[in-house]
Design a protein around this motif. Structure first.
Motif, mmCIF file in Angstrom:
data_model
loop_
_atom_site.group_PDB
_atom_site.id
_atom_site.type_symbol
_atom_site.label_atom_id
_atom_site.label_comp_id
_atom_site.label_asym_id
_atom_site.label_seq_id
_atom_site.Cartn_x
_atom_site.Cartn_y
_atom_site.Cartn_z
ATOM 1 N N GLU A 115 1.020 -17.702 -1.294
ATOM 2 C CA GLU A 115 1.446 -18.978 -0.689
ATOM 3 C C GLU A 115 0.262 -19.628 0.015
ATOM 4 O OE1 GLU A 115 2.920 -16.093 -0.290
ATOM 5 O OE2 GLU A 115 4.899 -16.360 -1.182
ATOM 6 N N ARG A 116 -0.428 -18.821 0.815
ATOM 7 C CA ARG A 116 -1.538 -19.377 1.605
ATOM 8 C C ARG A 116 -2.700 -19.808 0.713
ATOM 9 N NH1 ARG A 116 -1.727 -15.337 6.846
ATOM 10 N NH2 ARG A 116 0.515 -15.387 7.239
ATOM 11 N N THR A 132 0.819 -1.220 0.000
ATOM 12 C CA THR A 132 0.000 0.000 0.000
ATOM 13 C C THR A 132 0.854 1.272 0.000
ATOM 14 O OG1 THR A 132 -1.616 -1.261 1.249
ATOM 15 C CG2 THR A 132 -1.980 1.115 1.117
ATOM 16 N N TYR A 188 -2.472 2.535 9.181
ATOM 17 C CA TYR A 188 -3.146 3.498 8.296
ATOM 18 C C TYR A 188 -4.647 3.288 8.139
ATOM 19 C CZ TYR A 188 -1.550 -0.163 4.939
ATOM 20 O OH TYR A 188 -1.266 -1.328 4.296
ATOM 21 N N TYR A 189 -5.197 2.236 8.721
ATOM 22 C CA TYR A 189 -6.614 1.961 8.482
ATOM 23 C C TYR A 189 -7.546 2.876 9.260
ATOM 24 C CZ TYR A 189 -5.128 -2.414 6.325
ATOM 25 O OH TYR A 189 -4.552 -3.348 5.509
ATOM 26 N N TYR A 244 6.410 -16.485 5.854
ATOM 27 C CA TYR A 244 7.702 -16.543 5.165
ATOM 28 C C TYR A 244 8.381 -15.185 5.224
ATOM 29 C CZ TYR A 244 5.387 -20.709 3.757
ATOM 30 O OH TYR A 244 4.720 -21.895 3.821
ATOM 31 N N ALA A 304 -5.209 -16.209 7.722
ATOM 32 C CA ALA A 304 -5.736 -15.138 6.879
ATOM 33 C C ALA A 304 -5.227 -15.312 5.444
ATOM 34 C CB ALA A 304 -5.328 -13.782 7.425
ATOM 35 N N LEU A 305 -6.176 -15.526 4.538
ATOM 36 C CA LEU A 305 -5.805 -15.589 3.126
ATOM 37 C C LEU A 305 -5.577 -14.177 2.611
ATOM 38 C CD1 LEU A 305 -8.433 -18.196 1.888
ATOM 39 C CD2 LEU A 305 -5.977 -18.526 2.031
ATOM 40 N N TYR A 320 -8.406 3.383 4.108
ATOM 41 C CA TYR A 320 -7.336 4.220 4.675
ATOM 42 C C TYR A 320 -7.504 5.621 4.094
ATOM 43 C CZ TYR A 320 -5.259 2.491 0.314
ATOM 44 O OH TYR A 320 -5.049 2.152 -1.000
ATOM 45 N N GLY A 326 -7.695 -6.395 4.439
ATOM 46 C CA GLY A 326 -7.477 -5.006 4.044
ATOM 47 C C GLY A 326 -8.467 -4.085 4.712
ATOM 48 N N GLY A 327 -8.653 -2.934 4.110
ATOM 49 C CA GLY A 327 -9.592 -1.981 4.681
ATOM 50 C C GLY A 327 -9.417 -0.605 4.077
ATOM 51 N N GLY A 359 -8.335 -1.000 0.064
ATOM 52 C CA GLY A 359 -7.649 -2.080 -0.650
ATOM 53 C C GLY A 359 -7.488 -3.303 0.217
ATOM 54 N N PHE A 360 -6.838 -4.305 -0.363
ATOM 55 C CA PHE A 360 -6.501 -5.493 0.426
ATOM 56 C C PHE A 360 -5.220 -6.110 -0.120
ATOM 57 C CE2 PHE A 360 -9.039 -7.472 -3.022
ATOM 58 C CZ PHE A 360 -8.124 -8.427 -3.456
ATOM 59 N N HIS A 365 7.210 -13.261 0.990
ATOM 60 C CA HIS A 365 5.938 -13.820 0.543
ATOM 61 C C HIS A 365 5.423 -12.978 -0.616
ATOM 62 C CE1 HIS A 365 4.221 -10.619 3.124
ATOM 63 N NE2 HIS A 365 3.133 -10.725 2.400
ATOM 64 N N ALA A 404 -3.520 -10.175 -0.400
ATOM 65 C CA ALA A 404 -3.792 -11.602 -0.165
ATOM 66 C C ALA A 404 -2.536 -12.391 -0.485
ATOM 67 C CB ALA A 404 -4.960 -12.073 -1.018
ATOM 68 N N GLU A 435 10.156 -12.374 9.748
ATOM 69 C CA GLU A 435 9.232 -12.956 10.722
ATOM 70 C C GLU A 435 9.814 -14.245 11.253
ATOM 71 O OE1 GLU A 435 5.218 -12.229 10.555
ATOM 72 O OE2 GLU A 435 5.159 -11.953 8.384
HETATM 73 P P1 HAM Z 1 -1.367 -7.832 5.657
HETATM 74 O O1 HAM Z 1 -2.555 -8.353 6.415
HETATM 75 O O2 HAM Z 1 -0.166 -7.503 6.455
HETATM 76 O O3 HAM Z 1 -1.872 -6.573 4.869
HETATM 77 O O4 HAM Z 1 -0.966 -8.883 4.541
HETATM 78 C C1 HAM Z 1 -1.913 -9.328 3.590
HETATM 79 C C2 HAM Z 1 -1.848 -10.826 3.400
HETATM 80 O O5 HAM Z 1 -0.526 -11.209 3.026
HETATM 81 C C3 HAM Z 1 -2.127 -11.668 4.651
HETATM 82 O O6 HAM Z 1 -3.519 -11.849 4.830
HETATM 83 C C4 HAM Z 1 -1.437 -12.966 4.298
HETATM 84 O O7 HAM Z 1 -2.243 -13.757 3.439
HETATM 85 C C5 HAM Z 1 -0.242 -12.504 3.507
HETATM 86 N N1 HAM Z 1 0.959 -12.438 4.361
HETATM 87 C C6 HAM Z 1 1.356 -11.419 5.157
HETATM 88 N N2 HAM Z 1 2.524 -11.700 5.754
HETATM 89 C C7 HAM Z 1 2.885 -12.925 5.324
HETATM 90 C C8 HAM Z 1 4.010 -13.786 5.561
HETATM 91 N N3 HAM Z 1 5.002 -13.430 6.350
HETATM 92 N N4 HAM Z 1 4.041 -14.991 4.929
HETATM 93 C C9 HAM Z 1 3.040 -15.366 4.104
HETATM 94 N N5 HAM Z 1 1.966 -14.604 3.834
HETATM 95 C C10 HAM Z 1 1.881 -13.408 4.437
HETATM 96 C C11 HAM Z 1 -1.105 -5.775 4.073
HETATM 97 O O8 HAM Z 1 0.022 -6.031 3.744
HETATM 98 C C12 HAM Z 1 -1.838 -4.567 3.531
HETATM 99 N N6 HAM Z 1 -0.912 -3.785 2.680
HETATM 100 C C13 HAM Z 1 -3.068 -4.973 2.759
HETATM 101 C C14 HAM Z 1 -3.811 -3.803 2.221
HETATM 102 C C15 HAM Z 1 -3.775 -3.320 0.973
HETATM 103 N N7 HAM Z 1 -4.614 -3.016 2.911
HETATM 104 C C16 HAM Z 1 -5.080 -2.051 2.127
HETATM 105 N N8 HAM Z 1 -4.585 -2.225 0.949
#
Ligand code: HAM
Length: 427
Positions: free
Chosen positions: A317-318, A92, A270-271, A130, A288-289, A295, A292-293, A311-312, A133, A314, A123
């Motif tokens: 990998e998951r 984002t 930022y949400y 991962y 969590a697949l 901002y 978002g939300g 936005g969101f 990711h 996803a 992480e």
């Molecule tokens: P986030 O919840 O931190 O949001 O990551 C989004 C998705 O990325 C998670 O639901 C998960 O599926 C995947 N994910 C995050 N970290 C990892 C990891 N270490 N390994 C594997 N998968 C992972 C954001 O990043 C926001 N920028 C989303 C967003 C966009 N909100 C508004 N616009």
């Protein structure tokens, strides 16, 4: 010295030797990315690609100094001129940086952007988490209509459904306007203060730095204490309340099942307004697949115009792991339509030229080029899953005809070199 892949990352291969690594197969990534692109296109989202790294300050400002990402997970280093650089941990902030820097708002009033790229977070490595990711993310900039919220939510939800995933669960909440967050923060602290000694160490630390994040705690005792915690939904102003209700109603109209969870706060600063997450049971703790939300204040706070956005992101990998876990339809590894086995120099030249001509026509054709004996070449054709095999020897050279053998059935077809392309185009 034996070189090893760094911890927390993985290779995407044509086929991983470990059967549990099926999700790391490149053809499955291509398949998923294709479906994602189709979905983005249907919803009118266009691709944006930003660099792998940005100025560190961009992430500190947007994700928040007290978030897990900024406080402990960023890959930050100094470049040769001493500038602080960070591998992007999320999409984002870079997209907003680019949007503002390139004045995209002057091109059109509404922008719908998507990205498909890797993110880096240091992480604790575990299943579903991962250090590199890949995310499919979307950012819709310019509309504060609840329709925009639901369009974005459904883009994700319907993509996952179309991929064949079951047991999906959509959770939504509203964090209201920034003021609401402030009011709620104090109310939550007030509620938690008498329990401070009983909270987990992590939550106790967050009490002053980022109390809302306590709501995310997985600790059993914390969860018990949180059962009676006040709900942020009680602090929403009438505008946010109305917006949230419209979103819920639209989701019902679309027959998307969802749960309202006032504890859903998400880990990035930022949400505001509506936040959401889609989970799948199979994934365990890291379930969590995507999430978002809204901002709405972010672009302006970065020096851009006062535009609302939602936005969101996803995790690919998951999504792939869940597809495999739920045994949904997956394409098989690509294989050649025809495998040619030449015997002798003249046959090799002819086969090579024929192969290249067929490839130019877009047909997947392969050729034995290691000088293997017939039996070895046949074994290889079988291993790569060739649909047809043809041996080109003296006889074939003389008659200008070849015999295609269908590997599965053993059926044979005899045809001339001139009609080969036409045959292959129609099987
Ligand atoms: P986030 O919840 O931190 O949001 O990551 C989004 C998705 O990325 C998670 O639901 C998960 O599926 C995947 N994910 C995050 N970290 C990892 C990891 N270490 N390994 C594997 N998968 C992972 C954001 O990043 C926001 N920028 C989303 C967003 C966009 N909100 C508004 N616009």
């Amino acid at each position: 010295m034996k070189y090893q892949i760094p911890k927390g990352v993985f290779d995407i291969l044509p086929e991983d030797p470990d059967p549990k690594g099926l999700w790391r197969s490149s053809h499955l990534w291509n398949f998923l990315e294709g479906k994602i692109r189709e979905q983005a296109r249907a919803y009118g989202f266009e691709e944006i690609r930003t660099p792998l790294f940005e100025q560190t300050e961009l992430f500190n400002r947007t994700i928040g100094e007290t978030s897990d990402i900024v406080s402990k997970e960023m890959y930050t280093f100094h470049d040769k001129k001493g500038r602080s650089i960070t591998l992007r941990p999320e999409g984002t902030a870079p997209v907003m940086r680019s949007f503002i820097e390139k004045h995209l708002d002057q091109q059109r009033p509404l922008h719908k952007l998507f990205y498909l790229f890797p993110m880096f977070r240091y992480e604790r490595s575990q299943a579903g988490r991962y250090r590199q990711h890949h995310q499919f993310g979307v950012e819709a900039i310019g509309s504060n209509s609840p329709l925009q919220d639901v369009e974005v939510i459904n883009l994700l939800y319907s993509l996952l459904s179309k991929l064949g995933l079951k047991n999906l669960h959509l959770t939504i909440n509203s964090l209201g306007a920034p003021k609401t967050r402030e009011v709620y923060r104090s109310r939550l602290q007030e509620y938690l203060r008498p329990h401070l000694g009983d909270l987990s160490e992590e939550s106790e630390r967050r009490f002053t730095t980022n109390p809302l994040r306590i709501l995310d705690s997985k600790d059993k005792q914390d969860r018990e204490i949180l059962k009676e915690a006040p709900s942020i939904l009680d602090d929403l102003d009438p505008k946010a309340q109305e917006h949230f209700e419209s979103v819920c109603l639209l989701l019902k109209n679309l027959e998307i099942p969802f749960t309202i969870d006032p504890m859903l706060v998400r880990g990035l600063d930022y949400y505001n307004g509506v936040v959401f997450e889609v989970t799948a049971k199979e994934l365990g703790a890291q379930n969590a697949l995507g999430g978002g939300g809204r901002y709405d204040g972010l672009i302006q706070s970065l020096g851009g115009p006062p535009l609302p956005a939602i936005g969101f992101g996803a995790g690919l990998e998951r999504i792939l792991q869940t597809m495999i876990g739920q045994q949904v339809f997956l394409p098989s590894r690509p294989s050649p339509l025809l495998y040619l086995i030449p015997l002798g120099d003249a046959a090799t030249t002819k086969s090579f030229l024929t192969t290249e001509t067929l490839r130019e026509m877009g047909l997947a054709v392969d050729l034995e080029i290691r000088g293997k004996k017939l039996s070895g070449a046949m074994r290889y054709a079988d291993a790569i899953g060739a649909k047809f095999v043809a041996v080109i020897g003296e006889e074939e050279m003389k008659s200008n005809h070849l015999t295609l053998k269908e590997m599965k059935s053993g059926d044979t077809t005899s045809l001339s070199f001139e009609t080969l392309a036409e045959f292959l185009q129609h099987v």
